[in-house]
Scaffold this motif. Structure first.
Motif, PDB file in Angstrom:
ATOM      1  N   PRO A   4     138.083  53.347 -53.980  1.00 30.32           N
ATOM      2  CA  PRO A   4     138.734  53.084 -55.659  1.00 30.32           C
ATOM      3  C   PRO A   4     140.509  53.621 -55.469  1.00 30.32           C
ATOM      4  N   SER A   5     141.143  53.108 -56.028  1.00 30.60           N
ATOM      5  CA  SER A   5     142.563  53.469 -56.325  1.00 30.60           C
ATOM      6  C   SER A   5     142.546  54.676 -56.969  1.00 30.60           C
ATOM      7  N   GLU A   6     141.538  54.574 -58.124  1.00 28.52           N
ATOM      8  CA  GLU A   6     141.659  55.893 -58.679  1.00 28.52           C
ATOM      9  C   GLU A   6     139.968  56.328 -59.383  1.00 28.52           C
ATOM     10  N   LYS A  15     142.996  60.287 -58.721  1.00 23.39           N
ATOM     11  CA  LYS A  15     144.401  59.759 -57.241  1.00 23.39           C
ATOM     12  C   LYS A  15     143.702  59.199 -56.197  1.00 23.39           C
ATOM     13  N   VAL A  16     143.457  57.834 -55.598  1.00 24.09           N
ATOM     14  CA  VAL A  16     143.065  58.334 -54.173  1.00 24.09           C
ATOM     15  C   VAL A  16     143.722  57.383 -53.489  1.00 24.09           C
ATOM     16  N   VAL A  17     144.386  58.473 -52.302  1.00 20.14           N
ATOM     17  CA  VAL A  17     145.697  57.181 -51.111  1.00 20.14           C
ATOM     18  C   VAL A  17     145.355  57.514 -50.207  1.00 20.14           C
ATOM     19  N   GLU A  18     146.010  56.466 -49.121  1.00 19.43           N
ATOM     20  CA  GLU A  18     146.031  56.605 -47.797  1.00 19.43           C
ATOM     21  C   GLU A  18     146.954  56.883 -47.575  1.00 19.43           C
ATOM     22  N   LYS A  19     147.426  57.894 -46.226  1.00 21.47           N
ATOM     23  CA  LYS A  19     148.432  58.199 -45.614  1.00 21.47           C
ATOM     24  C   LYS A  19     148.428  57.769 -43.931  1.00 21.47           C
ATOM     25  N   GLU A  39     144.056  64.308 -56.507  1.00 22.19           N
ATOM     26  CA  GLU A  39     144.174  63.952 -55.352  1.00 22.19           C
ATOM     27  C   GLU A  39     143.480  63.145 -54.405  1.00 22.19           C
ATOM     28  N   GLU A  41     143.360  62.500 -50.711  1.00 23.99           N
ATOM     29  CA  GLU A  41     143.941  61.841 -49.420  1.00 23.99           C
ATOM     30  C   GLU A  41     142.881  61.087 -48.345  1.00 23.99           C
ATOM     31  N   THR A  44     145.030  57.009 -43.017  1.00 20.03           N
ATOM     32  CA  THR A  44     145.046  55.227 -42.359  1.00 20.03           C
ATOM     33  C   THR A  44     144.862  55.358 -41.216  1.00 20.03           C
ATOM     34  N   LYS A  98     134.274  43.577 -55.365  1.00 28.85           N
ATOM     35  CA  LYS A  98     135.407  44.669 -56.680  1.00 28.85           C
ATOM     36  C   LYS A  98     134.291  44.165 -57.623  1.00 28.85           C
TER      37      LYS A  98
END
Length: 116
Positions: A4-6, A15-19, A39, A41, A44, A98
């Motif tokens: 999920p994005s969060e 918040k879930v982010v790819e870096k 957050e 992380e 990628t 989803k």
């Protein structure tokens, strides 16, 4: 499994982010959980299975922190998250779709609080 994005943990939204580059204890890592920024992380370029495992690992850190545990045994988190990922996937407790995942989650939640 859909990442999920969060994700909400004990009422706190992470918040879930790819870096491209994730720093863990001053070195490169696959993922991290920042409790102050709420957050998670993820690096990628990982395979889908590895990304799922790392997400569950970092989510476990968030769960422990929000439950009041500020010190986390990394070996325990590693072992727990690998087994949790396997249980969720092999027992089809998560979906690749989803919409189906959302509906299944609502059904599971409802069934936990109603009797047949």
């Amino acid at each position: 499994m859909i990442i999920p994005s969060e994700v909400k943990v004990a009422g706190v939204i992470y918040k879930v982010v790819e870096k491209d580059f994730v720093i863990v204890d001053e070195s490169a890592g696959l993922g991290s959980c920042d409790f102050d920024k709420t957050e998670i992380e993820l690096k990628t370029g990982m395979s889908q299975t590895r990304k799922e495992q790392v997400f569950i690992h970092e989510l476990t850190h968030a769960i422990l922190f929000e439950a009041g545990y500020t010190e986390h045994d990394e070996d325990l988190v590693d072992r727990f998250s690998i087994v949790a990922h396997q249980v969720l996937k092999d027992n089809r407790l998560v979906s690749e779709d989803k919409e189906l995942s959302h509906v299944a989650g609502k059904h599971l939640f409802k069934s936990m609080f109603t009797s047949n």
